[in-house]
Design a protein around this motif. Structure first.
Motif, PDB file in Angstrom:
ATOM      1  N   UNK A   1       0.826  -1.204   0.000  1.00 24.49           N
ATOM      2  CA  UNK A   1       0.000   0.000   0.000  1.00 24.49           C
ATOM      3  C   UNK A   1       0.861   1.256   0.000  1.00 24.49           C
ATOM      4  N   UNK A   2       1.961   1.227   0.757  1.00 22.54           N
ATOM      5  CA  UNK A   2       2.866   2.364   0.791  1.00 22.54           C
ATOM      6  C   UNK A   2       3.487   2.600  -0.571  1.00 22.54           C
ATOM      7  N   UNK A   3       3.890   1.540  -1.248  1.00 24.19           N
ATOM      8  CA  UNK A   3       4.477   1.674  -2.590  1.00 24.19           C
ATOM      9  C   UNK A   3       3.456   2.223  -3.581  1.00 24.19           C
ATOM     10  N   UNK A   4       2.208   1.778  -3.458  1.00 26.86           N
ATOM     11  CA  UNK A   4       1.161   2.278  -4.356  1.00 26.86           C
ATOM     12  C   UNK A   4       0.946   3.774  -4.154  1.00 26.86           C
ATOM     13  N   UNK A   5       0.844   4.224  -2.905  1.00 26.74           N
ATOM     14  CA  UNK A   5       0.592   5.641  -2.614  1.00 26.74           C
ATOM     15  C   UNK A   5       1.747   6.509  -3.096  1.00 26.74           C
TER      16      UNK A   5
END
Length: 283
Positions: free
Chosen positions: A159-163
């Protein structure tokens, strides 16, 4: 005091161009009608607006379905990433920019064409400044926030990489929301449907290219968001220019001016109230 009906109406915000603007009102008699006429006018605005919202959510559904074909981990990561992105970032931007609708609608109804461009520029600046807050927070506090939510390490990392990958889209969305509210406040809603339809049709194509052909996995969906926001920006600017060219005889005040930096408490108050509504609606 003059009682001339052609006198300009005092807008909610002072007009910085009042000394050099000729107000041009629409010609022709004002038509009135019964409830049928009012309903027709309402539907002309409501149907395109509803269609725009439906197409926008359809794009998100398409992306979720395509990412879901990869793995459950990818689906969980993008679902969490989109939720955090929308609540901590997009809701702030869309909420505070929504004040443009009030001001542009007031200036449009009062035939103060010079004010509309100034209001658009002010709203875009406020939106960009607001977008800096979540962008900075994401860079420094995002992993900590996701762990506080009790998420698994793999999902939190995804999720952090996506954001982080989708973060440039937030600045674009601040400008695009300003342009959209600017146009819709002037009843320019049908072209907005075409813009949203175009981005929706391109969503599965770009997702396929980024996710599968380029091999970027679910992060390709974030690149799709950035690409489509860039395209939407170009289309909205083209529509705004086209709309303004239809009234080339009016001074629209769309050139950059130091008047853009003149703020008022009333303006900021309405923007902040819109921010509250935007945040609550995303919860």
């Amino acid at each position: 005091m003059s009682s001339d009906p052609n006198d300009a109406v005092e807008p909610l915000l002072g007009n910085p161009f009042a000394d050099r603007v000729i107000v041009v009102r629409d010609e022709g008699p004002v038509k009135t009608g019964g409830w049928g006429s009012e309903l027709t006018r309402l539907l002309h605005l409501a149907v395109p607006t509803a269609a725009t919202g439906a197409l926008s959510y359809a794009s998100r559904l398409i992306t979720t379905a395509q990412v879901g074909r990869l793995s459950s981990l990818s689906l969980s990561s993008i679902a969490l990433g989109q939720t955090v992105y929308n609540i901590t970032g997009l809701s702030l931007v869309m909420g505070i920019v929504s004040g443009i609708t009030t001001f542009v609608g007031h200036a449009h109804g009062a035939a103060q064409s010079s004010l509309k461009g100034v209001i658009l520029q002010r709203g875009a600046i406020i939106g960009l400044l607001t977008a800096l807050l979540p962008l900075l927070a994401w860079r420094t506090q995002l992993p900590h926030l996701l762990h506080l939510l009790g998420q698994q390490d793999q999902i939190a990392a995804g999720a952090s990489a996506y954001i982080h990958t989708a973060s440039p889209a937030l600045a674009l969305q601040a400008i695009n929301t300003s342009l959209t509210d600017y146009l819709s406040a002037q009843s320019v809603v049908r072209p907005l449907v075409l813009v949203t339809l175009t981005t929706m049709l391109l969503t599965p194509v770009l997702n396929h290219v980024y996710i599968y052909n380029a091999g970027w996995g679910f992060l390709g969906a974030a690149l799709t968001v950035v690409t489509l926001q860039g395209l939407e920006f170009l289309l909205l600017v083209a529509i705004a220019v086209w709309h303004n060219c239809r009234f080339v005889h009016r001074n629209t005040g769309h050139s950059m001016s130091l008047h853009v930096l003149e703020w008022s408490w009333k303006m900021l108050q309405i923007h902040v109230e819109g921010l509250h509504c935007g945040c609550i609606s995303k919860l």
